[in-house]
Design a protein around this motif. Sequence first.
Motif, PDB file in Angstrom:
ATOM      1  N   UNK A 152       0.818  -1.201   0.000  1.00 38.00           N
ATOM      2  CA  UNK A 152       0.000   0.000   0.000  1.00 38.00           C
ATOM      3  C   UNK A 152       0.849   1.248   0.000  1.00 38.00           C
ATOM      4  N   UNK A 153       1.715   1.399   1.001  1.00 32.26           N
ATOM      5  CA  UNK A 153       2.583   2.575   1.030  1.00 32.26           C
ATOM      6  C   UNK A 153       3.706   2.466   0.008  1.00 32.26           C
ATOM      7  N   UNK A 154       4.118   1.225  -0.292  1.00 32.68           N
ATOM      8  CA  UNK A 154       5.228   1.008  -1.219  1.00 32.68           C
ATOM      9  C   UNK A 154       5.347  -0.482  -1.504  1.00 32.68           C
ATOM     10  N   UNK A 155       6.132  -0.806  -2.524  1.00 35.77           N
ATOM     11  CA  UNK A 155       6.510  -2.192  -2.790  1.00 35.77           C
ATOM     12  C   UNK A 155       7.784  -2.472  -1.987  1.00 35.77           C
ATOM     13  N   UNK A 156       7.693  -3.404  -1.023  1.00 39.20           N
ATOM     14  CA  UNK A 156       8.739  -3.602  -0.031  1.00 39.20           C
ATOM     15  C   UNK A 156       9.390  -4.969  -0.208  1.00 39.20           C
ATOM     16  N   UNK A 157      10.736  -4.988  -0.191  1.00 37.90           N
ATOM     17  CA  UNK A 157      11.504  -6.233  -0.234  1.00 37.90           C
ATOM     18  C   UNK A 157      12.501  -6.276   0.906  1.00 37.90           C
ATOM     19  N   UNK A 158      13.021  -7.482   1.194  1.00 38.89           N
ATOM     20  CA  UNK A 158      13.931  -7.674   2.312  1.00 38.89           C
ATOM     21  C   UNK A 158      15.057  -8.626   1.928  1.00 38.89           C
ATOM     22  N   UNK A 159      16.284  -8.297   2.342  1.00 40.65           N
ATOM     23  CA  UNK A 159      17.427  -9.202   2.264  1.00 40.65           C
ATOM     24  C   UNK A 159      18.281  -8.992   3.503  1.00 40.65           C
ATOM     25  N   UNK A 160      19.112  -9.988   3.801  1.00 43.18           N
ATOM     26  CA  UNK A 160      19.984  -9.941   4.973  1.00 43.18           C
ATOM     27  C   UNK A 160      21.450  -9.838   4.569  1.00 43.18           C
ATOM     28  N   UNK A 161      22.186  -8.930   5.192  1.00 39.88           N
ATOM     29  CA  UNK A 161      23.632  -8.954   5.258  1.00 39.88           C
ATOM     30  C   UNK A 161      24.262  -9.213   3.892  1.00 39.88           C
ATOM     31  N   UNK A 162      25.053 -10.268   3.764  1.00 42.15           N
ATOM     32  CA  UNK A 162      25.798 -10.478   2.531  1.00 42.15           C
ATOM     33  C   UNK A 162      24.976 -11.064   1.390  1.00 42.15           C
ATOM     34  N   UNK A 163      23.678 -11.158   1.538  1.00 47.82           N
ATOM     35  CA  UNK A 163      22.842 -11.350   0.359  1.00 47.82           C
ATOM     36  C   UNK A 163      23.019 -10.152  -0.578  1.00 47.82           C
ATOM     37  N   UNK A 164      23.474  -9.021  -0.021  1.00 46.49           N
ATOM     38  CA  UNK A 164      23.719  -7.832  -0.831  1.00 46.49           C
ATOM     39  C   UNK A 164      25.058  -7.894  -1.561  1.00 46.49           C
ATOM     40  N   UNK A 165      25.780  -8.999  -1.380  1.00 46.75           N
ATOM     41  CA  UNK A 165      27.013  -9.225  -2.121  1.00 46.75           C
ATOM     42  C   UNK A 165      26.790 -10.233  -3.257  1.00 46.75           C
ATOM     43  N   UNK A 166      25.553 -10.669  -3.421  1.00 45.57           N
ATOM     44  CA  UNK A 166      25.198 -11.650  -4.450  1.00 45.57           C
ATOM     45  C   UNK A 166      24.527 -10.931  -5.627  1.00 45.57           C
ATOM     46  N   UNK A 167      25.244 -10.717  -6.735  1.00 44.76           N
ATOM     47  CA  UNK A 167      24.673  -9.943  -7.842  1.00 44.76           C
ATOM     48  C   UNK A 167      23.371 -10.511  -8.390  1.00 44.76           C
ATOM     49  N   UNK A 168      23.271 -11.837  -8.507  1.00 47.54           N
ATOM     50  CA  UNK A 168      22.064 -12.411  -9.096  1.00 47.54           C
ATOM     51  C   UNK A 168      20.877 -12.287  -8.150  1.00 47.54           C
ATOM     52  N   UNK A 169      21.129 -12.434  -6.846  1.00 50.50           N
ATOM     53  CA  UNK A 169      20.047 -12.257  -5.877  1.00 50.50           C
ATOM     54  C   UNK A 169      19.514 -10.831  -5.925  1.00 50.50           C
ATOM     55  N   UNK A 170      20.423  -9.878  -6.010  1.00 50.35           N
ATOM     56  CA  UNK A 170      19.994  -8.486  -6.099  1.00 50.35           C
ATOM     57  C   UNK A 170      19.180  -8.242  -7.369  1.00 50.35           C
ATOM     58  N   UNK A 171      19.626  -8.809  -8.475  1.00 53.07           N
ATOM     59  CA  UNK A 171      18.924  -8.586  -9.734  1.00 53.07           C
ATOM     60  C   UNK A 171      17.530  -9.200  -9.696  1.00 53.07           C
ATOM     61  N   UNK A 172      17.418 -10.353  -9.025  1.00 56.32           N
ATOM     62  CA  UNK A 172      16.096 -10.966  -8.867  1.00 56.32           C
ATOM     63  C   UNK A 172      15.151 -10.019  -8.140  1.00 56.32           C
ATOM     64  N   UNK A 173      15.660  -9.342  -7.106  1.00 53.05           N
ATOM     65  CA  UNK A 173      14.827  -8.399  -6.364  1.00 53.05           C
ATOM     66  C   UNK A 173      14.505  -7.161  -7.198  1.00 53.05           C
ATOM     67  N   UNK A 174      15.483  -6.647  -7.930  1.00 57.58           N
ATOM     68  CA  UNK A 174      15.229  -5.480  -8.777  1.00 57.58           C
ATOM     69  C   UNK A 174      14.116  -5.781  -9.781  1.00 57.58           C
ATOM     70  N   UNK A 175      14.087  -7.025 -10.272  1.00 60.11           N
ATOM     71  CA  UNK A 175      13.112  -7.384 -11.302  1.00 60.11           C
ATOM     72  C   UNK A 175      11.674  -7.322 -10.800  1.00 60.11           C
TER      73      UNK A 175
END
Length: 330
Positions: A152-175
């Motif tokens: 409602x207020x926004x489209x919200x996603x969540x990841x932990x710690x070094x999941x932000x060092x995984x390029x493909x995981x990040x791209x999946x979320x961006x998509x």
Amino acid sequence: MTHVFKAAAVQAAPEFMNIEAGVDKAIALIEQAASQGAAIVAFPECWLPGYPWWLWLSATAHNMKYFQSYHENCIELGDRHCQRLCDAARDNKIMVSMGFSERDHGSLYIAQMLISDDGDILQARRKLKPTHMERTVFGEGDGSDFDVIDCGIARVGQLCCWEHLQPLSKYAMYSMHEQLHIAAWPSFSCYPQAFALGAELNNALSQVYAAEGQCYVLAPCGVISSQMIDMLVENDEQAELISTGGGAAQIFGPDGRPLCTPLSDHEEGLLVADIDLSAITIAKSFADPVGHYSRPDVTRLLLNRQAMTAVADAANETVQVEEVVVEEDS
């Protein structure tokens, strides 16, 4: 169209391995965020019942002495601790992203729970791949843990710690077209000699996530208290590996800029910023990695979002049988 709301990121020490006191402290912070007008508040990684820092300080066999107590203080989805958090979200009319260690029978998982301001659990996800020593304690998530929730207020996603060092995981979320991302971190005062585990590098990961995905990023961060050090440190060698402090919470805009004055690394409190979704449109006009700035004819991501279970019910499994016809020679 302009849609502006306030969001809060927590920087605080957990009530380490004490789930009752931990939930009490969480509720107090939820109430504080709501009193400051925040529509959502985000907590650090494994904040309930605290990140198990002992796994980085000693051999696994030695750490078994912590495991039983830690296991007993973790949250099961739907238990009374979980319900207290849901009630606090509802009573204060605020969304909550809680980083917690999830107990599922005999296994533990690094998890995040997204609770609506009506007190409903919108998402309960597990970290896809625990990092290094974390794999001695925690199991893995699967593709079903990648999701972005329209709240409602926004489209919200969540990841932990070094999941932000995984390029493909990040791209999946961006998509999935995030607008507000929760990047949960445990603390940054363990292994001071390891630059890759420090605040500078890991805050940069949150900042780059905001710029790459053109979304707001809430980066809550834990603090290591003196009480935690008293519980964890047994000798001089361990004392050199971990210290108090380590907080480095921040909120980043969709152009990557920090939006808050940071707290000191020992300080506990909330960072609060205005989230203006119209700023995302401007950022996307320059670089949308899953839209006009993509090249799917050259590189594409294969994403399996199916939940994977250890046991499947044969009655619910679809078995495809290929018919083979054998022709005899005349």
